[in-house]
Design a protein around this motif. Structure first.
Motif, short mmCIF file in Angstrom:
data_model
loop_
_atom_site.label_atom_id
_atom_site.label_comp_id
_atom_site.label_asym_id
_atom_site.label_seq_id
_atom_site.Cartn_x
_atom_site.Cartn_y
_atom_site.Cartn_z
N LYS A 168 0.83 -1.24 0.01
CA LYS A 168 -0.17 0.01 -0.16
C LYS A 168 0.95 1.13 0.06
O LYS A 168 2.05 1.01 0.46
N ALA A 169 0.38 2.40 -0.50
CA ALA A 169 1.02 3.70 -0.51
C ALA A 169 0.31 4.49 0.62
O ALA A 169 -1.02 4.55 0.53
N CYS A 170 0.99 4.79 1.85
CA CYS A 170 0.33 5.53 2.64
C CYS A 170 0.96 7.11 2.79
O CYS A 170 2.11 7.29 2.85
N TRP A 171 -0.06 7.88 2.79
CA TRP A 171 0.39 9.42 3.05
C TRP A 171 0.77 9.38 4.49
O TRP A 171 0.14 9.17 5.31
N VAL A 172 1.82 10.27 4.49
CA VAL A 172 2.47 10.47 5.99
C VAL A 172 2.22 11.77 6.36
O VAL A 172 2.11 12.69 6.01
N GLU A 173 1.36 11.73 7.88
CA GLU A 173 1.29 12.93 8.53
C GLU A 173 1.91 12.73 9.83
O GLU A 173 1.41 12.12 10.73
N PRO A 174 2.94 13.80 9.99
CA PRO A 174 3.69 13.48 11.50
C PRO A 174 2.97 14.71 12.39
O PRO A 174 2.31 15.74 11.87
N SER A 175 2.80 14.24 13.73
CA SER A 175 2.24 14.93 14.32
C SER A 175 3.11 16.23 14.84
O SER A 175 2.69 17.49 14.99
N ASP A 176 4.39 15.77 14.66
CA ASP A 176 5.52 16.91 14.93
C ASP A 176 6.74 16.79 13.87
O ASP A 176 7.37 15.91 14.29
N PRO A 177 6.59 17.61 12.73
CA PRO A 177 7.71 17.10 11.85
C PRO A 177 9.22 17.46 12.47
O PRO A 177 10.15 16.96 11.86
N LYS A 178 9.30 17.87 13.51
CA LYS A 178 10.59 18.37 14.16
C LYS A 178 11.10 17.09 15.25
O LYS A 178 12.21 17.40 15.81
N SER A 179 10.07 16.44 15.54
CA SER A 179 10.33 15.18 16.57
C SER A 179 11.44 14.49 16.13
O SER A 179 11.36 13.95 15.08
N ASP A 180 12.05 13.86 17.16
CA ASP A 180 13.01 12.79 16.91
C ASP A 180 12.48 11.34 16.43
O ASP A 180 13.15 10.83 15.41
N GLU A 181 11.43 11.18 16.99
CA GLU A 181 10.68 10.10 16.25
C GLU A 181 10.44 10.10 14.92
O GLU A 181 10.78 9.39 14.03
N TYR A 182 10.22 11.24 14.43
CA TYR A 182 9.79 11.42 12.75
C TYR A 182 10.97 11.38 12.01
O TYR A 182 11.43 10.85 10.94
N LYS A 183 12.17 12.14 12.67
CA LYS A 183 13.43 11.93 12.05
C LYS A 183 13.87 10.67 11.86
O LYS A 183 14.72 10.04 10.84
N ASP A 184 13.92 9.78 13.02
CA ASP A 184 14.08 8.38 13.04
C ASP A 184 13.65 7.62 11.83
O ASP A 184 14.04 6.87 11.14
N PHE A 185 12.10 7.86 11.75
CA PHE A 185 11.28 7.21 10.81
C PHE A 185 12.06 7.47 9.40
O PHE A 185 11.98 6.59 8.65
N LEU A 186 12.36 8.76 9.12
CA LEU A 186 12.76 9.28 8.06
C LEU A 186 14.13 8.47 7.57
O LEU A 186 14.14 8.12 6.44
N ARG A 187 14.79 8.19 8.70
CA ARG A 187 16.29 7.69 8.55
C ARG A 187 16.08 5.97 8.21
O ARG A 187 16.58 5.71 7.15
N VAL A 188 15.21 5.63 8.96
CA VAL A 188 15.07 3.82 8.99
C VAL A 188 14.28 3.58 7.77
O VAL A 188 14.79 2.68 7.01
N LYS A 189 13.30 4.08 7.34
CA LYS A 189 12.48 3.85 6.27
C LYS A 189 12.90 4.65 5.00
O LYS A 189 12.07 4.45 3.82
N GLN A 190 14.04 5.20 4.95
CA GLN A 190 14.19 6.08 3.70
C GLN A 190 14.23 5.30 2.26
O GLN A 190 13.78 5.97 1.38
#
Length: 529
Positions: free
Chosen positions: A467-489
């Motif tokens: 599936k293609a899922c559109w991504v909506e972070p609750s906080d684009p600056k959070s460490d969790e979101y940065k980790d997601f971008l790095r792990v799932k790049q």
């Protein structure tokens, strides 16, 4: 005629159903009543015939690409009715979803033998999401099928509707004797003679009268009395406001092929169906009776004639009057455009119109200015919502087979995506292009059209995406979101509008990702507030 009168006499609706439930036949019979066609068989069926896989133009043609089957208009009892016909084939479901953004109400056709099918469930869900008023037409009553009460239960359970029958069948299949019209309190007897265009109805105000026994026989009369009593006991009374709010759905029975039960449906439709409704834009709610024009593109039809690259953009008029040769603002491009030959569709003819009103659909010649969802106004900046992209079911890499033609390929892909044939995703990691479609048939259509219309050749490579899922972070600056971008790049891409998309390779990995990154929301449609 005054502007308000013109708005009030318009009804714009879509017909949705599973393939083969009888949509084209019903459309044709409605036109017959409106006097728009003289004989049955004038509306071409748009079924995909098997065996024509090599000739994609044929596929396109049988898909009903002839403009006549997409938009049909006719007059009935002083009311102007616009029908938007939708492809039933599931490979083209997305086209149907988009058409639903342009209608004020829908008629759902259900086959008496097959009952509710999964394709119908999906479409009705979209209607319910938007509170679109629905009328249900149960078709093919002259064939053996499910019991009327069982069908009504199935519709309530599977589609989540609250139904109220406004007509009821007398028998079914071989024993089908006609229809009792609860709405108008009369009986319409079935002769089984499809040559008789329009049946005679017999007024029966009182079901207990002995007249009924004479007409249909004692046994059938007794059954009908019991069934109608049951209907009145079980189902709520029809309430027009509830229907208009999408909280109650009237049901009619009939046989479109034999032109039976169609007039009842049409007479009631003209009386209760909504006039053009207000529509939400991102900026504000727009009312149809505003004096300034606005409208949006919900469909683009490419003409398959390679000598004339003409496309037609279908515009639904939301407010004001659309006038020929008047300059209108194309909001996305921020430039004024004039249209010298806007097309309106009357039965199976298209003609140039000078003025159109809210509820109407106009076809504009397009040289590549429009894409789906674009807004035209008299100057105000409005962006209409409600033309979402859904996650595709199939994903493939698209490769250029002729390096000298990369410019043509890119232009072709761009234009086909504007038309909404498929969706384009560009991988963040290496910029590779991925095409996502609802059905596998589109890949063949894209390949054929790229070669014949743009002179570009492409090949495909399979890609394992669930599936293609559109991504909506609750906080684009959070460490969790940065980790997601790095792990799932490796699995991240951008869609055509530049929104970030996560391409998950299985439902399990999507679940795990959601658990690992709880602050990120993953959407299966591109439109979220």
């Amino acid at each position: 005629m005054s502007f308000l009168k013109e708005i009030n006499r318009r009804r714009t609706f879509g017909i949705i159903s599973h393939p083969d439930a009888g949509k084209t036949t019903l459309t044709e019979k409605l036109l017959l009543f409106g006097g728009a066609i003289q004989e049955a068989g004038a509306v071409k069926s748009n079924k995909i015939k098997k065996g024509a896989t090599s000739d994609f133009m044929e596929i396109e043609r049988q898909r009903g690409i002839s403009v006549a089957t997409s938009v049909l208009a006719f007059e009935y009892d002083g009311i102007k009715i616009n029908i938007l016909d939708t492809p039933g084939h599931k490979d083209f479901a997305e086209d149907t979803f988009r058409t639903l953004t342009a209608v004020d109400s829908v008629i759902v056709v259900i086959d008496v033998a097959k009952g509710v099918e999964e394709q119908t469930e999906k479409l009705v869900e979209v209607c319910r999401m938007r509170n679109i008023p629905i009328i249900v037409f149960i078709n093919k009553m002259d064939r053996e099928g499910k019991d009327a009460f069982d069908l009504l239960d199935e519709i309530e359970q599977k589609l989540g509707l609250k139904v109220v029958p406004l007509s009821f069948p007398i028998g079914m299949g071989y024993d089908f004797k006609g229809i009792y019209n609860i709405w108008e309190k009369n009986v319409n007897l079935f002769s089984g003679d499809s040559r008789k265009d329009i049946e005679e109805t017999i007024e029966i105000d009182d079901l207990s009268s002995s007249e009924l026994d004479k007409l249909i026989g004692e046994k059938a009369a007794q059954t009908l009395r019991e069934e109608v009593e049951l209907v009145e006991g079980i189902y709520p009374e029809f309430d027009k406001d509830k229907y208009l709010n999408g909280e109650l759905q009237p049901v009619f029975f009939g046989s479109a092929l034999n032109n039976f039960g169609v007039r009842e449906l049409l007479d009631c439709f003209v009386e209760i169906a909504p006039k053009p409704r207000p529509k939400h834009s991102e900026e504000r709610l727009v009312q149809p009776d505003e004096d300034k024009f606005s409208g949006f593109v919900f469909k683009i039809h490419a003409n398959m004639d390679p000598n004339h690259r003409n496309r037609l953009a279908f515009i639904k008029i939301v407010s004001g009057e659309f006038k020929r040769n008047a300059p209108y603002l194309h909001v996305r491009h921020n430039k004024k455009l004039k249209f010298s030959s806007p097309n309106a569709f009357f039965a199976e003819k298209k003609e140039i119109v000078d003025i159109s009103y809210p509820g109407d659909i106009v076809g504009l010649q397009d040289t590549g200015n429009f894409k789906i969802g674009d807004t035209l106004t008299e100057g105000e900046i409005l962006n209409y919502k409600g033309v979402p992209s859904f996650s595709p079911e199939h994903f493939r890499y698209i490769n250029n087979a002729d390096p000298l033609k990369s410019k043509q390929l890119n232009k072709g892909i761009d234009q086909l995506m504007d038309e909404g044939v498929a969706q384009l995703f560009t991988l963040e990691l290496n910029g590779r292009k991925i095409i996502g479609t609802v059905g596998a048939l589109q890949y063949e259509v894209i390949q054929y059209r790229l070669e014949h219309e743009y002179g570009a050749k492409c090949t495909y490579e399979n890609l394992n995406v669930h599936k293609a899922c559109w991504v909506e972070p609750s906080d684009p600056k959070s460490d969790e979101y940065k980790d997601f971008l790095r792990v799932k790049q490796r699995f991240l891409a951008k869609d055509k509008r530049g929104q970030l998309v996560f391409l998950s390779d299985s439902s399990f990995s999507l679940q795990m990702t959601q658990q690992k990154y709880p602050s990120i929301t993953f959407h299966l449609t591109s439109e979220f507030d």
